[in-house]
Motif scaffolding. Structure first.
Motif, PDB file in Angstrom:
ATOM      1  N   GLU A   2       9.277 -67.851   8.362  1.00 55.06           N
ATOM      2  CA  GLU A   2       8.610 -69.048   8.854  1.00 55.06           C
ATOM      3  C   GLU A   2       9.048 -70.261   8.036  1.00 55.06           C
ATOM      4  OE1 GLU A   2       4.474 -68.327   8.492  1.00 55.06           O
ATOM      5  OE2 GLU A   2       4.406 -66.791  10.068  1.00 55.06           O
ATOM      6  N   HIS A   3       8.943 -71.430   8.656  1.00 54.21           N
ATOM      7  CA  HIS A   3       9.256 -72.669   7.953  1.00 54.21           C
ATOM      8  C   HIS A   3       8.182 -72.960   6.909  1.00 54.21           C
ATOM      9  CE1 HIS A   3      10.335 -76.721   6.984  1.00 54.21           C
ATOM     10  NE2 HIS A   3       9.225 -77.217   7.520  1.00 54.21           N
ATOM     11  N   GLN A   4       8.612 -73.241   5.684  1.00 63.02           N
ATOM     12  CA  GLN A   4       7.707 -73.571   4.586  1.00 63.02           C
ATOM     13  C   GLN A   4       7.958 -75.010   4.144  1.00 63.02           C
ATOM     14  OE1 GLN A   4       5.385 -71.473   3.468  1.00 63.02           O
ATOM     15  NE2 GLN A   4       6.063 -69.727   4.716  1.00 63.02           N
ATOM     16  N   GLN A   5       6.888 -75.799   4.054  1.00 57.09           N
ATOM     17  CA  GLN A   5       7.070 -77.209   3.718  1.00 57.09           C
ATOM     18  C   GLN A   5       7.052 -77.466   2.215  1.00 57.09           C
ATOM     19  OE1 GLN A   5       4.144 -79.390   5.967  1.00 57.09           O
ATOM     20  NE2 GLN A   5       5.363 -79.307   7.845  1.00 57.09           N
ATOM     21  N   GLY A   6       6.093 -76.888   1.492  1.00 52.47           N
ATOM     22  CA  GLY A   6       5.951 -77.158   0.068  1.00 52.47           C
ATOM     23  C   GLY A   6       6.950 -76.374  -0.779  1.00 52.47           C
ATOM     24  N   LYS A  10       8.310 -72.462  -0.434  1.00 52.86           N
ATOM     25  CA  LYS A  10       9.733 -72.102  -0.358  1.00 52.86           C
ATOM     26  C   LYS A  10      10.093 -71.048  -1.395  1.00 52.86           C
ATOM     27  CE  LYS A  10      11.802 -76.172   1.780  1.00 52.86           C
ATOM     28  NZ  LYS A  10      10.573 -76.631   2.442  1.00 52.86           N
ATOM     29  N   GLN A  13       8.788 -67.785  -0.063  1.00 55.70           N
ATOM     30  CA  GLN A  13       9.653 -67.283   1.013  1.00 55.70           C
ATOM     31  C   GLN A  13      10.974 -66.742   0.447  1.00 55.70           C
ATOM     32  OE1 GLN A  13       9.339 -66.943   4.540  1.00 55.70           O
ATOM     33  NE2 GLN A  13      10.519 -68.643   5.405  1.00 55.70           N
ATOM     34  N   GLU A 305      17.199 -72.836   8.434  1.00 54.52           N
ATOM     35  CA  GLU A 305      16.791 -74.245   8.371  1.00 54.52           C
ATOM     36  C   GLU A 305      17.844 -75.156   9.000  1.00 54.52           C
ATOM     37  OE1 GLU A 305      13.932 -75.090   7.662  1.00 54.52           O
ATOM     38  OE2 GLU A 305      13.077 -73.550   6.375  1.00 54.52           O
ATOM     39  N   ARG A 310      16.688 -78.845   9.934  1.00 52.62           N
ATOM     40  CA  ARG A 310      15.935 -79.288   8.744  1.00 52.62           C
ATOM     41  C   ARG A 310      16.851 -79.215   7.510  1.00 52.62           C
ATOM     42  NH1 ARG A 310      11.843 -76.130  11.613  1.00 52.62           N
ATOM     43  NH2 ARG A 310      12.531 -74.287  10.462  1.00 52.62           N
ATOM     44  N   ASP A 313      15.402 -79.293   3.852  1.00 48.58           N
ATOM     45  CA  ASP A 313      14.815 -78.005   3.460  1.00 48.58           C
ATOM     46  C   ASP A 313      15.907 -77.013   3.061  1.00 48.58           C
ATOM     47  OD1 ASP A 313      11.761 -78.158   4.176  1.00 48.58           O
ATOM     48  OD2 ASP A 313      12.814 -79.079   5.855  1.00 48.58           O
ATOM     49  N   ARG A 316      16.982 -77.799  -0.446  1.00 52.85           N
ATOM     50  CA  ARG A 316      16.004 -77.364  -1.456  1.00 52.85           C
ATOM     51  C   ARG A 316      16.132 -75.871  -1.729  1.00 52.85           C
ATOM     52  NH1 ARG A 316      12.530 -80.710   1.770  1.00 52.85           N
ATOM     53  NH2 ARG A 316      12.296 -82.770   0.794  1.00 52.85           N
ATOM     54  N   TYR A 317      16.399 -75.101  -0.699  1.00 57.64           N
ATOM     55  CA  TYR A 317      16.613 -73.664  -0.913  1.00 57.64           C
ATOM     56  C   TYR A 317      17.843 -73.422  -1.782  1.00 57.64           C
ATOM     57  CZ  TYR A 317      12.999 -71.858   2.233  1.00 57.64           C
ATOM     58  OH  TYR A 317      11.801 -71.504   2.792  1.00 57.64           O
TER      59      TYR A 317
END
Length: 449
Positions: A2-6, A10, A13, A305, A310, A313, A316-317
């Motif tokens: 699932e998409h994680q915002q914070g 992340k 996940q 992502e 995105r 995102d 950030r990963y």
């Protein structure tokens, strides 16, 4: 998945996907570890034969598997873009390519390998062991490549715990088969080092059977209907797999190939040096499971992502993966430094050979830091489907810089250890160049939005 915002979401996940992958990789690499240690306890000649056989199988195995790994970013981006209807077609065309590659390798083992072994500077006993080791593995090559595609599909869904279950179920059987076929226990034939090859070939078929059972019984996977009526061969998805897979496979082939080339060149230093090099290299392979798993995790998450558009995102990963890899690299280096002597005696009871292994392990510390930079960058580039430049950089770094430097250093007082300095130099060169590349790729993708 699932998409994680914070940021913490992340990290969570990332760890949920990474942890099963690293357990899977450690278990898979333990096959090589047990092949090496159990062959070494049979005889130094058996260990050397397995080393030579592995040096021929590993780069081809890794390169072709790297080609099939293209399925992962393709499906991850399809899932992120909500194009799930195209998943089955991609998987089936990946399976067709896998069967073609398997046939090619079986023919190579029949007609090419004997010629290659006959021109190598090794003893007849070592040559015979290597030949039968590779014959044993060839029995399971079709199953190995079919499983590689199916596992790439499962991982791309973020269901890495399923592939972990497959591995944990089958690898213990490989260890048992090694015990039976190397030493001839319980009435089985005593095949020496060659027995580890036959054990591996049989295990590959067990992996495929378990994979098929789990795909059919897990509802989250079964819904894609990849085991239903075969899709027709389609040039578009096949071309995409090959277009991403060939450069990716070449990158892995160039990296693993240089290690195999060094193993072959070690033949001039004698059987004990080959055995020590292979033993230390198997330790590095085991530890490499951590940065490799980070790379695989980033390919899945960044592909997902990116497919969803995105890109911040995805970036950030990549940062999360870089931090995790550096931390693990430091820990691995410390383990090698503190425990190099007891690790060496896991491979042999011969004190002289153990001293050689210990010396190689000191140079192996450099690999840990190079891989900590390189692996997450490669994983990110695969997730972005930007892999063409990686094969070019890998060829230059490993074959035009690393190997020639290692050869020159080996002519002096460093001897065989000079090759390991050359290997480290190649890895660091690739890591630096591709670190610049991933930043360029991210800027280009943002500009194209």
């Amino acid at each position: 998945m699932e998409h994680q915002q914070g940021l913490w979401g992340k990290w969570r996940q990332f760890l949920l996907i990474f942890t099963p992958i690293v357990i899977t990789q450690l278990t898979l690499f333990s096959m090589t570890f047990f092949d090496t240690t159990m062959s070494g306890h049979y005889s130094n000649q058996a260990l050397a034969g397995v080393a030579i056989g592995s040096s021929l199988w590993s780069p081809i195995n890794a390169g072709f598997s790297g080609l099939l790994m293209a399925v992962t970013p393709i499906i991850s981006q399809l899932i992120g873009a909500r194009k799930e209807a195209d998943v089955k077609k991609t998987v089936h065309n990946g399976l067709y390519i896998a069967l073609a590659l398997a046939l090619l390798l079986i023919l190579a083992n029949l007609f090419l390998v004997p010629v290659v072994l006959s021109h190598m500077a090794i003893t007849d006993d070592v040559r015979t062991t290597a030949r039968h080791f590779l014959t044993g593995i060839s029995i399971g090559i079709p199953a190995f490549f079919l499983s590689a595609v199916l596992r790439a599909f499962i991982d791309s869904l973020g269901l890495t715990r399923v592939t972990m279950l497959i591995t944990l179920t089958t690898v213990p059987m490989n260890i048992l088969l090694n015990y039976l076929l190397i030493f001839g226990n319980w009435g089985f034939p005593e095949l020496g080092g060659a027995g580890s090859g036959y054990a591996t070939g049989i295990t590959y078929w067990l992996v495929l059977i378990v994979t098929l059972v789990l795909i059919q019984t897990q509802s989250r996977i079964r819904r894609f209907r990849v085991l239903s009526r075969p899709a027709a061969f389609d040039r578009r998805p096949a071309r995409e797999i090959i277009g991403i897979g060939v450069p990716n496979g070449l990158t892995i082939l160039f990296e693993t190939g240089i290690f195999s080339a060094v193993t072959i060149l070690m033949g001039h230093f004698g059987t004990d040096t080959i055995a020590a090099h292979q033993s230390a290299n198997s330790v590095c392979t085991l530890l490499y499971a951590f940065p490799l798993s980070i790379a695989s995790t980033l390919t899945i998450l960044i592909g997902y992502e990116t497919g969803a558009g995105r890109l911040p995102d995805a970036k950030r990963y990549r940062h999360i993966g870089m931090l995790a890899a550096i931390a693990i690299g430091c820990v691995n280096g410390l383990i090698l430094f503190l425990f190099r002597t007891p690790i060496a005696f896991l491979y042999t009871k011969d004190a002289g050979l153990a001293d050689l292994i210990t010396a190689f392990l000191m140079y192996a510390i450099l690999f840990q830091f190079a891989d900590a930079i390189l692996s997450p960058v490669l994983g990110a580039l695969r997730g972005y489907k930007d892999v063409k430049i990686t094969s070019i950089v890998a060829f230059i770094a490993y074959w035009l810089i690393g190997l020639p430097l290692g050869y020159l250093l080996s002519l002096g007082s460093l001897g065989a250890f000079g090759y390991w300095i050359g290997l480290s130099t190649g890895l660091f060169t690739a890591a630096i160049l591709l670190s610049f590349r991933v930043r360029v790729t991210e800027k280009r993708l943002v500009g194209n939005q």
